[in-house]
Design a protein around this motif. Structure first.
Motif, PDB file in Angstrom:
ATOM      1  N   PRO A  58       7.020 -15.782   3.224  1.00 25.21           N
ATOM      2  CA  PRO A  58       7.135 -14.391   3.686  1.00 25.21           C
ATOM      3  C   PRO A  58       8.335 -13.691   3.067  1.00 25.21           C
ATOM      4  O   PRO A  58       9.405 -14.267   2.903  1.00 25.21           O
ATOM      5  N   SER A  72       5.657 -10.756  -1.057  1.00 24.64           N
ATOM      6  CA  SER A  72       5.179  -9.391  -0.885  1.00 24.64           C
ATOM      7  C   SER A  72       4.706  -8.822  -2.218  1.00 24.64           C
ATOM      8  O   SER A  72       5.221  -9.164  -3.291  1.00 24.64           O
ATOM      9  N   ARG A 113       3.877 -18.629   6.392  1.00 25.12           N
ATOM     10  CA  ARG A 113       2.995 -17.481   6.264  1.00 25.12           C
ATOM     11  C   ARG A 113       2.103 -17.325   7.495  1.00 25.12           C
ATOM     12  O   ARG A 113       1.886 -16.214   7.996  1.00 25.12           O
ATOM     13  N   LEU A 114       1.576 -18.426   8.008  1.00 21.92           N
ATOM     14  CA  LEU A 114       0.733 -18.365   9.206  1.00 21.92           C
ATOM     15  C   LEU A 114       1.514 -17.847  10.401  1.00 21.92           C
ATOM     16  O   LEU A 114       0.975 -17.108  11.233  1.00 21.92           O
ATOM     17  N   GLU A 130       1.741 -14.162   9.935  1.00 23.58           N
ATOM     18  CA  GLU A 130       0.437 -13.545  10.133  1.00 23.58           C
ATOM     19  C   GLU A 130       0.093 -13.451  11.614  1.00 23.58           C
ATOM     20  O   GLU A 130      -0.604 -12.522  12.039  1.00 23.58           O
ATOM     21  N   ARG A 178       1.774 -10.398  12.744  1.00 24.37           N
ATOM     22  CA  ARG A 178       1.043  -9.232  12.241  1.00 24.37           C
ATOM     23  C   ARG A 178      -0.211  -8.988  13.064  1.00 24.37           C
ATOM     24  O   ARG A 178      -0.569  -7.832  13.339  1.00 24.37           O
ATOM     25  N   PHE A 179      -0.855 -10.052  13.472  1.00 21.06           N
ATOM     26  CA  PHE A 179      -2.045  -9.930  14.317  1.00 21.06           C
ATOM     27  C   PHE A 179      -1.704  -9.279  15.651  1.00 21.06           C
ATOM     28  O   PHE A 179      -2.374  -8.332  16.092  1.00 21.06           O
ATOM     29  N   THR A 223      -0.835  -5.532  15.303  1.00 21.69           N
ATOM     30  CA  THR A 223      -2.032  -4.700  15.212  1.00 21.69           C
ATOM     31  C   THR A 223      -2.724  -4.592  16.560  1.00 21.69           C
ATOM     32  O   THR A 223      -3.227  -3.520  16.930  1.00 21.69           O
ATOM     33  N   GLU A 256       3.993  -6.104   3.561  1.00 19.67           N
ATOM     34  CA  GLU A 256       3.780  -7.194   2.613  1.00 19.67           C
ATOM     35  C   GLU A 256       2.412  -7.161   1.959  1.00 19.67           C
ATOM     36  O   GLU A 256       2.264  -7.619   0.827  1.00 19.67           O
ATOM     37  N   GLU A 257       1.419  -6.649   2.656  1.00 20.14           N
ATOM     38  CA  GLU A 257       0.059  -6.697   2.158  1.00 20.14           C
ATOM     39  C   GLU A 257      -0.345  -5.348   1.570  1.00 20.14           C
ATOM     40  O   GLU A 257       0.208  -4.308   1.935  1.00 20.14           O
ATOM     41  N   GLN A 303      -2.034  -0.573   7.314  1.00 21.04           N
ATOM     42  CA  GLN A 303      -1.619  -1.194   8.566  1.00 21.04           C
ATOM     43  C   GLN A 303      -1.139  -0.104   9.509  1.00 21.04           C
ATOM     44  O   GLN A 303      -0.582   0.914   9.082  1.00 21.04           O
ATOM     45  N   SER A 330       6.382  -5.830  11.956  1.00 16.30           N
ATOM     46  CA  SER A 330       6.415  -6.789  10.851  1.00 16.30           C
ATOM     47  C   SER A 330       7.702  -6.661  10.046  1.00 16.30           C
ATOM     48  O   SER A 330       8.343  -7.663   9.707  1.00 16.30           O
TER      49      SER A 330
END
Length: 227
Positions: A4, A8, A65-66, A69, A72-73, A76, A93-94, A98, A106
């Motif tokens: 992370p 990016s 990373r998980l 994420e 991030r989940f 959202t 990052e993505e 978002q 994030s």
């Protein structure tokens, strides 16, 4: 590629490559005694070692990373539960759009992890991997699968606990609005109630965001030490 922050899309590939080379050179001085005994003059012996090392490094990056994420989940989800996700903005990052609130969560969590030297924990994990998985032992997919499964489970249980106030708020508010809509169907209750729902969610977020980010950072350290 997976860590992370450095992975990016806003970080140039050349920067990632130079960081990887610098980290490799820096760690080689401390890990020489663990690497040199396995040096083989045959070039074919290096192929399985390289594949194993790539898989181990990818596993370490994937677990971090998980964890990100998962946040991030829930970011959202929080924006959706508050009704504040109608318009997607640029992600941190993505490349995908978002929600603004999720991007704030994030970015703040990523900033805190760097401020509290979480990248040092990643380096410690790289050094420790030569004890857990020495060069003469090939990558074990069964152990890797267990680590990934435990990381996903722990991460999502943690972020669900962090997002529980917003889940409870959304259930209570939407249940109340549903009752009012049934009692007074002539009023367009959705358009009237949406500003109040968003305002109430933002007030809860204002008081909860500090604790949310603090517990998330503490959970990252605990997760790294456990793995």
């Amino acid at each position: 590629m997976l860590m992370p922050g450095l992975s990016s899309v806003r970080v140039p590939v050349q920067v990632r490559l130079f960081v990887a080379v610098a980290a490799t050179g820096g760690l080689l001085a401390f890990l020489w005694d663990r690497i040199y005994p396995f040096v083989d003059p045959r070039p074919s012996a290096y192929v399985p070692m390289m594949v194993s090392e790539l898989l181990v490094g990818g596993l370490i990056g994937a677990m971090t990373r998980l964890y990100m994420e998962a946040l991030r989940f829930i970011g959202t989800a929080i924006a959706m539960l508050m009704g504040f996700n109608n318009m997607g903005g640029p992600a941190i990052e993505e490349p995908e759009p978002q929600a603004a609130l999720a991007a704030i969560i994030s970015f703040s969590s990523l900033l805190l992890l760097f401020v509290f030297d979480f990248h040092h924990e990643i380096i410690k994990a790289l050094v420790a991997s030569y004890k857990v998985a020495p060069l003469d032992a090939f990558f074990d997919p069964r152990v890797a699968l267990v680590d990934v499964t435990d990381t996903i489970s722990d991460s999502f249980f943690l972020v669900l606990r962090l997002g529980s106030p917003f889940i409870a708020y959304a259930i209570l508010v939407n249940l109340t609005i549903g009752f009012v809509n049934k009692l007074v169907p002539q009023i367009p209750i959705y358009f009237i109630s949406l500003p109040f729902v968003v305002a109430g969610g933002l007030i809860i977020f204002y008081f909860a965001v500090g604790t949310l980010l603090s517990l998330f950072v503490d959970g990252f350290v605990d997760l790294t030490l456990a793995r």
